[in-house]
Motif scaffolding. Structure first.
Motif, PDB file in Angstrom:
ATOM      1  N   UNK A 284      29.340  20.388  76.680  1.00  0.00           N
ATOM      2  CA  UNK A 284      29.024  20.197  78.088  1.00  0.00           C
ATOM      3  C   UNK A 284      29.755  21.124  79.017  1.00  0.00           C
ATOM      4  N   UNK A 285      30.552  22.044  78.440  1.00  0.00           N
ATOM      5  CA  UNK A 285      31.334  22.971  79.246  1.00  0.00           C
ATOM      6  C   UNK A 285      32.203  22.240  80.273  1.00  0.00           C
ATOM      7  N   UNK A 286      32.822  21.147  79.840  1.00  0.00           N
ATOM      8  CA  UNK A 286      33.753  20.415  80.689  1.00  0.00           C
ATOM      9  C   UNK A 286      35.174  20.900  80.440  1.00  0.00           C
ATOM     10  N   UNK A 287      36.009  20.842  81.477  1.00  0.00           N
ATOM     11  CA  UNK A 287      37.402  21.240  81.348  1.00  0.00           C
ATOM     12  C   UNK A 287      38.162  20.145  80.603  1.00  0.00           C
ATOM     13  N   UNK A 288      38.702  20.519  79.441  1.00  0.00           N
ATOM     14  CA  UNK A 288      39.423  19.549  78.619  1.00  0.00           C
ATOM     15  C   UNK A 288      40.913  19.897  78.493  1.00  0.00           C
ATOM     16  N   UNK A 289      41.283  21.094  78.918  1.00  0.00           N
ATOM     17  CA  UNK A 289      42.683  21.491  78.805  1.00  0.00           C
ATOM     18  C   UNK A 289      43.108  22.392  79.950  1.00  0.00           C
ATOM     19  N   UNK A 290      44.318  22.185  80.438  1.00  0.00           N
ATOM     20  CA  UNK A 290      44.894  23.055  81.462  1.00  0.00           C
ATOM     21  C   UNK A 290      46.345  23.332  81.070  1.00  0.00           C
ATOM     22  N   UNK A 291      46.642  24.589  80.743  1.00  0.00           N
ATOM     23  CA  UNK A 291      47.979  24.986  80.297  1.00  0.00           C
ATOM     24  C   UNK A 291      48.453  26.160  81.141  1.00  0.00           C
ATOM     25  N   UNK A 292      49.369  25.869  82.071  1.00  0.00           N
ATOM     26  CA  UNK A 292      49.958  26.891  82.928  1.00  0.00           C
ATOM     27  C   UNK A 292      51.481  26.905  82.727  1.00  0.00           C
ATOM     28  N   UNK A 293      51.919  26.597  81.534  1.00  0.00           N
ATOM     29  CA  UNK A 293      53.350  26.523  81.233  1.00  0.00           C
ATOM     30  C   UNK A 293      54.016  27.880  81.427  1.00  0.00           C
ATOM     31  N   UNK A 294      55.187  27.855  82.096  1.00  0.00           N
ATOM     32  CA  UNK A 294      55.984  29.059  82.227  1.00  0.00           C
ATOM     33  C   UNK A 294      55.443  30.099  83.173  1.00  0.00           C
ATOM     34  N   UNK A 295      54.566  29.705  84.114  1.00  0.00           N
ATOM     35  CA  UNK A 295      53.998  30.662  85.061  1.00  0.00           C
ATOM     36  C   UNK A 295      54.863  30.811  86.321  1.00  0.00           C
ATOM     37  N   UNK A 296      55.958  30.047  86.414  1.00  0.00           N
ATOM     38  CA  UNK A 296      56.839  30.084  87.591  1.00  0.00           C
ATOM     39  C   UNK A 296      56.095  29.732  88.875  1.00  0.00           C
ATOM     40  N   UNK A 297      55.158  28.809  88.776  1.00  0.00           N
ATOM     41  CA  UNK A 297      54.360  28.400  89.936  1.00  0.00           C
ATOM     42  C   UNK A 297      55.167  27.480  90.841  1.00  0.00           C
ATOM     43  N   UNK A 298      54.965  27.620  92.141  1.00  0.00           N
ATOM     44  CA  UNK A 298      55.640  26.787  93.129  1.00  0.00           C
ATOM     45  C   UNK A 298      54.596  26.014  93.922  1.00  0.00           C
TER      46      UNK A 298
ATOM     47  N   UNK B  85      25.557  18.633  83.174  1.00  0.00           N
ATOM     48  CA  UNK B  85      26.676  19.479  82.810  1.00  0.00           C
ATOM     49  C   UNK B  85      27.046  20.420  83.934  1.00  0.00           C
ATOM     50  N   UNK B  86      26.007  20.978  84.580  1.00  0.00           N
ATOM     51  CA  UNK B  86      26.266  21.883  85.692  1.00  0.00           C
ATOM     52  C   UNK B  86      26.989  21.174  86.818  1.00  0.00           C
ATOM     53  N   UNK B  87      26.511  19.952  87.147  1.00  0.00           N
ATOM     54  CA  UNK B  87      27.175  19.184  88.188  1.00  0.00           C
ATOM     55  C   UNK B  87      28.623  18.884  87.820  1.00  0.00           C
ATOM     56  N   UNK B  88      28.872  18.572  86.538  1.00  0.00           N
ATOM     57  CA  UNK B  88      30.223  18.238  86.097  1.00  0.00           C
ATOM     58  C   UNK B  88      31.138  19.441  86.153  1.00  0.00           C
ATOM     59  N   UNK B  89      30.635  20.599  85.782  1.00  0.00           N
ATOM     60  CA  UNK B  89      31.427  21.819  85.859  1.00  0.00           C
ATOM     61  C   UNK B  89      31.787  22.111  87.309  1.00  0.00           C
ATOM     62  N   UNK B  90      30.839  21.846  88.199  1.00  0.00           N
ATOM     63  CA  UNK B  90      31.114  22.037  89.622  1.00  0.00           C
ATOM     64  C   UNK B  90      32.249  21.115  90.074  1.00  0.00           C
ATOM     65  N   UNK B  91      32.205  19.871  89.615  1.00  0.00           N
ATOM     66  CA  UNK B  91      33.273  18.923  89.951  1.00  0.00           C
ATOM     67  C   UNK B  91      34.620  19.413  89.445  1.00  0.00           C
ATOM     68  N   UNK B  92      34.665  19.865  88.187  1.00  0.00           N
ATOM     69  CA  UNK B  92      35.909  20.384  87.618  1.00  0.00           C
ATOM     70  C   UNK B  92      36.388  21.608  88.379  1.00  0.00           C
ATOM     71  N   UNK B  93      35.424  22.468  88.753  1.00  0.00           N
ATOM     72  CA  UNK B  93      35.768  23.695  89.472  1.00  0.00           C
ATOM     73  C   UNK B  93      36.401  23.375  90.820  1.00  0.00           C
ATOM     74  N   UNK B  94      35.797  22.423  91.529  1.00  0.00           N
ATOM     75  CA  UNK B  94      36.333  22.038  92.834  1.00  0.00           C
ATOM     76  C   UNK B  94      37.741  21.436  92.706  1.00  0.00           C
ATOM     77  N   UNK B  95      37.933  20.637  91.648  1.00  0.00           N
ATOM     78  CA  UNK B  95      39.253  20.031  91.428  1.00  0.00           C
ATOM     79  C   UNK B  95      40.304  21.098  91.160  1.00  0.00           C
TER      80      UNK B  95
END
Length: 608
Positions: free
Chosen positions: A80-94, A32-42
């Protein structure tokens, strides 16, 4: 009682189980720790492609933070504390979308809508095989849809609408997404035909492909989508007739095929075959026949739009059955009156009606006083371009919510009801091209929100009311081709927002600025152009004190007028002539035109 050997065996087994469990948990924790590291790097790689401006909404995305599960917009699962969702809607990101996004292998929901991402969708998006929601709408993405999207077989929602620069054909491979429920690709630059295989997406409830350049025939295979609730193919290049089987998708709630090149007759029983319909939009096509009678039996329907077609006949009965109706638009067809305008009276039961358009048809008769019983929510009323006669009913002032009233180009007579001045929300008033007489009521000056008024082409007389100086939001005013006389209040020319059109083509030569009949002032573009070429013909017969005005004088005045126009086109605001100066110069030209000079002096160069 258990023997000592039996107790020993139980204790041994228990120890083995506990030991194995501890080893398993240790391995799981390490994994799980290794997987979180992978998600973090991504995620850090994803962040590196974004142009961050203050305030930095991703400040919590810190490399030194041990877990990304506490970062803004990130959702993790518990085991496993894996990233399953990413929601950055409406943040005006470029920025661009990093290919490393494909390393978030546990991701189930990716929502980046309403930002300013550019570039292409990376092929690595196809690695997110657990993804159920992919929403990247309202960005600036471009290029073709990656074929790898077809690998996202768990996908339920795919929304890439309003990117404008996504181009190419709709991939046939999208038919592999058999669990897809929502497919939105509207407002892009997709072209080609609509793949027949889309009909294999049996779980689809929402299909929105509007505002592209898709063409060809609408495939009959769409009728296989028996769970479909919304079908939007508006503003494309589809042609031909609508497959009859489309009218068998009884689940449809919204059917919008406007702005295509479709023809044929709309089935009269469409409301029976599509009993759940709330939105019906067939505008701007070439449909013939009559208004389907059964639409007026759909008691829950909200929107009926059939404008800009070739429909004939009369308005079928039943409009009184539609209490939830919000929009009724049958403008620009060939609809005629049968029982006067009784259908307007029946709309009084539609208490939510906010938009009514019957303009550009062949309706005739007197506008009934009962029009004042329409919904107080009515905001826009289009009735121009028909053959209505008689007076404008005073009761129209009861429609207190009106922001637009267009009665232009009918055969209306009588005077402008002073009660129209009670329509305090009115922004656009069109009464042009009628036979309205009398003077303009002072009460129109009460319309403080007015930004456009067109009273041209009538028989109005008298002064322009001084109350017109109250129009602080006015952008356009056309009073041409009437019989006004007297002075124009200075306040009209001082209106701060009068920047689009000031057209005072006033037919009466008795008006102070007689030459105003030649002009169309556009202060926003700083131009003066000839509006009435036929007035040049009239100039040759002008008389002053029973003496004809010299053609040379007329010609010289015209040159002066055009010179003023050129002075108004100067790019620099410092060098550009003001409206006030332009009008003063026009007045001077008028005075010179009518000065009592002998004809024999017309050869003089000192003209105008």
């Amino acid at each position: 009682m258990a023997s000592p050997s039996h107790l020993m065996l139980q204790s041994t087994l228990l120890f083995v189980l506990i030991f194995c469990k501890c080893i398993f948990l240790g391995v799981e924790s390490q994994s799980g720790t290794l997987s979180v590291v992978t998600d973090k790097e991504a995620l850090i790689s994803f962040k590196s492609g974004i142009s961050l401006e203050a305030p930095n909404l991703l400040s919590s995305w810190d490399q030194n933070n041990s877990s990304p599960c506490n970062w803004t917009g990130v959702v993790c699962n518990m085991p496993g504390q894996r990233v399953v969702g990413l929601d950055l809607s409406g943040f005006a990101l470029k920025g661009s979308i990093s290919p490393h996004i494909g390393n978030l292998s546990f991701l189930r929901s990716l929502q980046l809508g309403q930002n300013q991402f550019t570039g292409m969708l990376p092929d690595q998006i196809g690695n997110l095989f657990r993804l159920t929601v992919l929403n990247m709408s309202s960005n600036r993405l471009e290029g073709v849809l990656p074929s790898s999207i077809s690998q996202l077989t768990e996908l339920r929602v795919l929304d890439l609408s309003v990117n404008k620069n996504i181009t190419g054909r709709i991939p046939e491979e999208l038919s592999n997404l058999t669990k897809l429920e929502v497919l939105k690709l509207a407002r892009n630059y997709l072209y080609g035909s609509l793949p027949q295989a889309i009909g294999n997406l049996s779980s689809l409830t929402n299909l929105n492909l509007g505002t592209n350049t898709l063409g060809g025939a609408i495939p009959s295979e769409l009728s296989h989508l028996q769970n479909l609730k919304e079908l939007d193919l508006t503003i494309n290049n589809f042609s031909g007739t609508i497959p009859p089987s489309i009218y068998n998708i009884s689940s449809l709630v919204s059917l919008a095929l406007a702005s295509n090149n479709l023809w044929g007759e709309i089935p009269g029983d469409i409301g029976i075959r599509l009993p759940n319909l709330l939105v019906f939009n067939f505008c701007i096509n070439k449909f013939t026949g009559k208004i389907p009678w059964s639409l007026h039996n759909l008691t829950n329907i909200k929107i009926i739009r059939m404008a800009d077609n070739l429909l004939e006949g009369t308005v079928p009965p039943g409009l009184g059955n539609l209490p939830f109706l919000e929009m009724y638009n049958i403008g620009f067809n060939k609809i005629v009156s049968e029982d006067g305008l009784s259908f307007i009276t029946s709309l009084k039961n539609s208490t939510r009606l906010s938009f009514l358009a019957i303009d550009g048809n062949h309706f005739e008769g007197v506008i009934p006083e009962s029009i004042g019983n329409l919904s107080k929510a009515l905001s826009k009323l289009y009735m121009g371009g028909n053959s209505f006669n008689g007076n404008i009913p005073n009761s129209i002032s009861h429609l207190s919510g009106l922001t637009l009233l267009n009665l232009s180009y009918n055969s209306l007579s009588g005077e402008i009801p002073p009660e129209i001045g009670h329509l305090e929300e009115l922004q656009i008033l069109g009464l042009a091209g009628n036979q309205i007489s009398g003077s303009i009521p002072n009460s129109l000056g009460n319309l403080q929100k007015l930004n456009e008024i067109d009273l041209s082409g009538n028989r109005l007389v008298g002064n322009i009311p001084p109350t017109f100086g109250n129009f602080q939001k006015l952008l356009s005013m056309d009073l041409s081709n009437n019989k006004f006389n007297g002075n124009i209040t200075r306040d009209i020319f001082n209106l701060p927002s009068l920047s689009t059109v000031l057209n005072l083509v006033l037919v009466s030569l008795a008006l102070c600025f007689i030459l105003g009949s030649l002009f169309y002032l556009k202060r926003s573009k700083a131009k003066i152009t000839i509006l009435d070429p036929e007035m040049l013909q009239l100039m040759s017969s002008l008389y002053h004190n029973d003496q004809p005005i010299s053609p040379d004088v007329q010609h010289g005045c015209l040159i002066t007028i055009l010179g003023i126009g050129l002075s108004c086109t100067v790019e620099s605001s410092d060098g550009r002539i003001s409206i006030r100066s332009a009008l003063q110069n026009l007045k001077s030209a008028r005075d010179t035109l009518f000065k009592p000079a002998p004809i024999k002096n017309t050869e003089s160069n000192d003209i105008c």
